[in-house]
Design an enzyme around this catalytic site. Structure first.
Site, mmCIF file in Angstrom:
data_model
loop_
_atom_site.group_PDB
_atom_site.id
_atom_site.type_symbol
_atom_site.label_atom_id
_atom_site.label_comp_id
_atom_site.label_asym_id
_atom_site.label_seq_id
_atom_site.Cartn_x
_atom_site.Cartn_y
_atom_site.Cartn_z
ATOM 1 N N GLN A 11 0.828 -1.222 0.000
ATOM 2 C CA GLN A 11 0.000 0.000 0.000
ATOM 3 C C GLN A 11 0.861 1.270 0.000
ATOM 4 N N LEU A 80 10.091 0.163 3.488
ATOM 5 C CA LEU A 80 8.681 -0.080 3.807
ATOM 6 C C LEU A 80 8.367 -1.572 3.822
ATOM 7 N N ALA A 81 9.356 -2.397 3.550
ATOM 8 C CA ALA A 81 9.119 -3.847 3.498
ATOM 9 C C ALA A 81 8.906 -4.389 4.901
ATOM 10 N N ALA A 82 7.920 -5.244 5.041
ATOM 11 C CA ALA A 82 7.682 -5.898 6.335
ATOM 12 C C ALA A 82 6.670 -7.021 6.169
ATOM 13 N N GLN A 83 6.693 -7.967 7.094
ATOM 14 C CA GLN A 83 5.515 -8.808 7.322
ATOM 15 C C GLN A 83 4.678 -7.906 8.219
ATOM 16 N N SER A 84 3.655 -7.267 7.641
ATOM 17 C CA SER A 84 3.019 -6.122 8.310
ATOM 18 C C SER A 84 1.701 -6.469 9.000
ATOM 19 N N SER A 126 6.116 1.954 13.746
ATOM 20 C CA SER A 126 4.660 1.805 13.855
ATOM 21 C C SER A 126 4.124 2.159 15.231
ATOM 22 N N GLU A 128 1.985 0.574 16.595
ATOM 23 C CA GLU A 128 1.823 -0.724 17.258
ATOM 24 C C GLU A 128 2.897 -0.929 18.336
ATOM 25 N N TYR A 163 4.991 -8.842 15.934
ATOM 26 C CA TYR A 163 5.210 -7.771 14.948
ATOM 27 C C TYR A 163 5.742 -6.524 15.644
ATOM 28 N N HIS A 193 -2.934 3.733 8.763
ATOM 29 C CA HIS A 193 -3.365 4.519 7.600
ATOM 30 C C HIS A 193 -3.850 3.585 6.518
ATOM 31 N N ARG A 198 -5.377 -0.497 0.489
ATOM 32 C CA ARG A 198 -5.120 -1.262 1.710
ATOM 33 C C ARG A 198 -5.362 -2.749 1.459
HETATM 34 P P1 NAP Z 1 1.896 -3.847 3.062
HETATM 35 O O1 NAP Z 1 0.829 -3.351 2.148
HETATM 36 O O2 NAP Z 1 1.685 -5.134 3.781
HETATM 37 O O3 NAP Z 1 3.258 -3.920 2.220
HETATM 38 C C1 NAP Z 1 4.378 -4.586 2.708
HETATM 39 C C2 NAP Z 1 5.397 -4.665 1.597
HETATM 40 O O4 NAP Z 1 6.560 -5.386 2.066
HETATM 41 C C3 NAP Z 1 4.927 -5.421 0.346
HETATM 42 O O5 NAP Z 1 5.416 -4.780 -0.800
HETATM 43 C C4 NAP Z 1 5.585 -6.778 0.506
HETATM 44 O O6 NAP Z 1 5.792 -7.467 -0.713
HETATM 45 C C5 NAP Z 1 6.924 -6.343 1.094
HETATM 46 N N1 NAP Z 1 7.659 -7.443 1.721
HETATM 47 C C6 NAP Z 1 7.209 -8.380 2.593
HETATM 48 N N2 NAP Z 1 8.206 -9.204 2.944
HETATM 49 C C7 NAP Z 1 9.307 -8.797 2.280
HETATM 50 C C8 NAP Z 1 10.656 -9.239 2.231
HETATM 51 N N3 NAP Z 1 11.073 -10.306 2.918
HETATM 52 N N4 NAP Z 1 11.539 -8.564 1.442
HETATM 53 C C9 NAP Z 1 11.132 -7.507 0.714
HETATM 54 N N5 NAP Z 1 9.867 -7.046 0.710
HETATM 55 C C10 NAP Z 1 8.981 -7.675 1.491
HETATM 56 O O7 NAP Z 1 2.202 -2.758 4.186
HETATM 57 P P2 NAP Z 1 1.899 -1.177 4.194
HETATM 58 O O8 NAP Z 1 0.587 -0.958 4.857
HETATM 59 O O9 NAP Z 1 2.164 -0.624 2.865
HETATM 60 O O10 NAP Z 1 2.994 -0.685 5.236
HETATM 61 C C11 NAP Z 1 4.291 -0.284 4.801
HETATM 62 C C12 NAP Z 1 5.252 -0.337 5.982
HETATM 63 O O11 NAP Z 1 4.780 0.540 7.004
HETATM 64 C C13 NAP Z 1 5.382 -1.700 6.633
HETATM 65 O O12 NAP Z 1 6.688 -1.809 7.115
HETATM 66 C C14 NAP Z 1 4.423 -1.638 7.801
HETATM 67 O O13 NAP Z 1 4.798 -2.541 8.818
HETATM 68 C C15 NAP Z 1 4.583 -0.188 8.217
HETATM 69 N N6 NAP Z 1 3.431 0.448 8.861
HETATM 70 C C16 NAP Z 1 2.212 0.409 8.274
HETATM 71 C C17 NAP Z 1 1.149 1.070 8.871
HETATM 72 C C18 NAP Z 1 -0.220 1.065 8.239
HETATM 73 O O14 NAP Z 1 -1.190 1.407 8.932
HETATM 74 N N7 NAP Z 1 -0.344 0.762 6.961
HETATM 75 C C19 NAP Z 1 1.347 1.775 10.069
HETATM 76 C C20 NAP Z 1 2.615 1.807 10.623
HETATM 77 C C21 NAP Z 1 3.673 1.154 10.008
HETATM 78 P P3 NAP Z 1 4.608 -8.346 -1.396
HETATM 79 O O15 NAP Z 1 3.745 -7.374 -2.142
HETATM 80 O O16 NAP Z 1 5.355 -9.259 -2.282
HETATM 81 O O17 NAP Z 1 3.875 -9.035 -0.295
HETATM 82 O O1 G4F Z 2 -6.619 -3.547 10.695
HETATM 83 P P1 G4F Z 2 -5.807 -4.259 11.698
HETATM 84 O O2 G4F Z 2 -5.358 -5.639 11.367
HETATM 85 O O3 G4F Z 2 -4.587 -3.300 12.037
HETATM 86 P P2 G4F Z 2 -3.547 -3.259 13.269
HETATM 87 O O4 G4F Z 2 -3.496 -4.539 13.980
HETATM 88 O O5 G4F Z 2 -3.869 -2.043 14.064
HETATM 89 O O6 G4F Z 2 -2.165 -3.066 12.493
HETATM 90 C C1 G4F Z 2 -2.043 -2.137 11.415
HETATM 91 O O7 G4F Z 2 -1.665 -0.887 11.936
HETATM 92 C C2 G4F Z 2 -0.365 -0.853 12.571
HETATM 93 C C3 G4F Z 2 -0.165 0.575 13.080
HETATM 94 O O8 G4F Z 2 -0.677 0.692 14.380
HETATM 95 C C4 G4F Z 2 0.671 -1.252 11.549
HETATM 96 F F1 G4F Z 2 1.922 -1.160 12.094
HETATM 97 C C5 G4F Z 2 0.402 -2.654 11.060
HETATM 98 O O9 G4F Z 2 1.357 -2.997 10.045
HETATM 99 C C6 G4F Z 2 -0.999 -2.693 10.437
HETATM 100 O O10 G4F Z 2 -0.988 -1.899 9.279
HETATM 101 O O11 G4F Z 2 -6.603 -4.349 13.087
HETATM 102 C C7 G4F Z 2 -7.111 -3.186 13.712
HETATM 103 C C8 G4F Z 2 -8.032 -3.594 14.861
HETATM 104 C C9 G4F Z 2 -7.396 -4.586 15.851
HETATM 105 O O12 G4F Z 2 -7.719 -4.187 17.137
HETATM 106 C C10 G4F Z 2 -8.084 -5.914 15.530
HETATM 107 O O13 G4F Z 2 -8.188 -6.794 16.633
HETATM 108 O O14 G4F Z 2 -9.170 -4.253 14.314
HETATM 109 C C11 G4F Z 2 -9.451 -5.408 15.088
HETATM 110 N N1 G4F Z 2 -10.188 -6.350 14.261
HETATM 111 C C12 G4F Z 2 -11.465 -6.765 14.520
HETATM 112 N N2 G4F Z 2 -11.845 -7.649 13.603
HETATM 113 C C13 G4F Z 2 -9.760 -6.987 13.172
HETATM 114 C C14 G4F Z 2 -10.797 -7.812 12.737
HETATM 115 N N3 G4F Z 2 -8.579 -6.920 12.488
HETATM 116 C C15 G4F Z 2 -8.449 -7.672 11.372
HETATM 117 N N4 G4F Z 2 -7.297 -7.596 10.652
HETATM 118 N N5 G4F Z 2 -9.442 -8.513 10.940
HETATM 119 C C16 G4F Z 2 -10.638 -8.620 11.590
HETATM 120 O O15 G4F Z 2 -11.504 -9.386 11.189
#
Ligand code: NAP
Ligand code: G4F
Length: 336
Positions: A11, A80-84, A126, A128, A163, A193, A198
């Site tokens: 994303q 930005l790479a992660a098991q997210s 994050s 988190e 995580y 975000h 997403r």
């Molecule tokens: P995302 O959609 O899950 O994207 C993760 C990316 O990492 C994908 O491109 C994925 O590739 C790649 N990836 C996974 N394992 C990898 C590896 N071993 N080597 C290289 N690339 C790898 O996550 P996002 O929402 O865009 O988030 C971007 C970053 O911000 C992540 O680090 C996440 O933990 C962090 N973050 C996100 C949020 C949020 O709310 N979105 C908030 C705080 C921090 P594939 O497409 O091949 O799976």
């Molecule tokens: O959407 P979520 O899976 O996001 P979560 O766990 O907050 O993590 C996301 O935000 C983090 C930043 O704070 C990032 F670092 C992380 O990479 C990711 O992008 O869950 C949000 C909330 C949780 O409390 C969860 O228990 O939603 C609750 N929830 C309720 N039902 C659910 C579900 N979450 C998911 N994924 N699926 C459900 O069915």
């Protein structure tokens, strides 16, 4: 100006690539080997002559080194790479550690080994990481008698998932390489975000995708219910397109630092459901949603609400989309 982005297919990576290309950068995005096409979010960039997709996995230090050696004229590196996925991290903690924690060390160490101090580094930290931790606004308490909870750059970390623990390690490693090796390494502590790009298993998109499919089915009575876990958690949700601007702004500063990026508002999953369903004229969603304990986590993060004063003051960053805008944007995308 050349920038490298790991996680370009995700994303944020796709939004950031769009932003940097608009600003005139050459962008090198990494991708890893997967069994299905993972380029859905960057399809529109694949024929852009300023965009190059290269193969690298951040768990494989040599692949990171190859990319950096080939693109040693890069000036910015966004990791930005992660098991997210937090829930998945309980099921695959070792893999999450290898990618989300150790993978970051692989990049930082390679930058030092190649003596690439000219590269400004961004780490995707994050909210988190705060987990069960928060501070309280004593000043507001004195005025209105309620204690508002929040997290900012000074709030301690109390991680609640594999995580979050991996992200904490990567965060501290980024700080160490800044303080110890003089790398221009910044970490953005981003709160949740979202947006139309997403992943479909995160709660917001899971909801809006379900609503979209339901509406497109003609609101069929036989449509399977939406199964969710904990509806009571609070999240500070913003729009991903706004947040990648914050990442870029951090790397434009003379001095590297850590910044919280958030909206400052918090809402429960229930409130998200209220706004999302209302947008398609459904006032009472209770018959459509089932709480399924399968989606509960072994440990939960109950409350996240950020305070973005530092990013506002030092970077001039502010969120442009409200909570209501964000939900409607996602529902509109998924219903069309
Ligand atoms: P995302 O959609 O899950 O994207 C993760 C990316 O990492 C994908 O491109 C994925 O590739 C790649 N990836 C996974 N394992 C990898 C590896 N071993 N080597 C290289 N690339 C790898 O996550 P996002 O929402 O865009 O988030 C971007 C970053 O911000 C992540 O680090 C996440 O933990 C962090 N973050 C996100 C949020 C949020 O709310 N979105 C908030 C705080 C921090 P594939 O497409 O091949 O799976
Ligand atoms: O959407 P979520 O899976 O996001 P979560 O766990 O907050 O993590 C996301 O935000 C983090 C930043 O704070 C990032 F670092 C992380 O990479 C990711 O992008 O869950 C949000 C909330 C949780 O409390 C969860 O228990 O939603 C609750 N929830 C309720 N039902 C659910 C579900 N979450 C998911 N994924 N699926 C459900 O069915």
């Amino acid at each position: 100006m050349k920038a490298i982005i790991t996680g370009t297919t995700g994303q944020d990576g796709s939004h950031l690539a769009d932003l940097l290309l608009e600003k005139g950068y050459k962008v090198v995005g990494t991708t890893r080997r997967v069994s299905v096409d993972n380029t859905e979010r960057i399809k529109h960039l694949l024929n852009n002559e300023n965009f190059e997709l290269v193969s690298a996995d951040i768990t494989d230090g040599s692949s990171v080194m190859n990319v950096l050696q080939k693109h040693d004229d890069a000036v910015e590196f966004y990791n930005l790479a992660a098991q997210s996925h937090v829930a998945e991290s309980f099921k695959q903690p070792g893999l999450t550690w290898d990618i989300t924690g150790k993978g970051v060390l692989n990049i930082l160490q390679t930058l030092i080994d190649l003596n690439m101090h000219h590269v400004k580094f961004y780490q995707a930290s994050s909210s988190e990481m705060f987990g069960a931790s928060f501070d309280t606004e004593e000043d507001i308490y004195k005025k209105i008698g309620t204690m508002e909870k929040y997290q900012d750059e000074n709030t301690k970390f109390l991680p609640q998932s594999p995580y979050a623990i991996a992200k904490c390690a990567a965060h501290y490693m980024t700080r160490l390489f800044r303080e110890g090796y003089g790398l221009h390494a910044s970490a953005g502590i981003l709160f949740n975000h979202e947006g139309p790009r997403r992943g479909e298993t995160f709660v917001t998109r899971k909801i809006t995708k379900w609503i979209g499919d339901f509406v497109k089915s003609g609101r069929s009575d036989n449509f399977p219910q939406l199964r969710l876990g904990n509806l009571e958690a609070f999240r500070d949700w913003g729009y991903a397109g706004d947040y990648v601007e914050g990442m870029w702004m951090m790397l434009q500063q003379d001095k590297a630092d850590d910044y919280v990026i958030c909206t400052g508002e918090t809402h429960t999953i229930r409130e998200f459901l209220d706004v999302a369903f209302k947008h398609v004229d459904i006032e009472d969603w209770s018959q459509h949603v089932v709480v399924d304990p399968k989606f509960y986590r072994p440990a939960e993060v109950d409350y996240l609400r950020g305070r973005n004063n530092k990013a506002k003051e030092k970077l001039g960053w502010t969120p442009k989309h409200s909570f209501q805008d964000l939900v409607k944007l996602m529902v509109d995308h998924d219903t069309k």
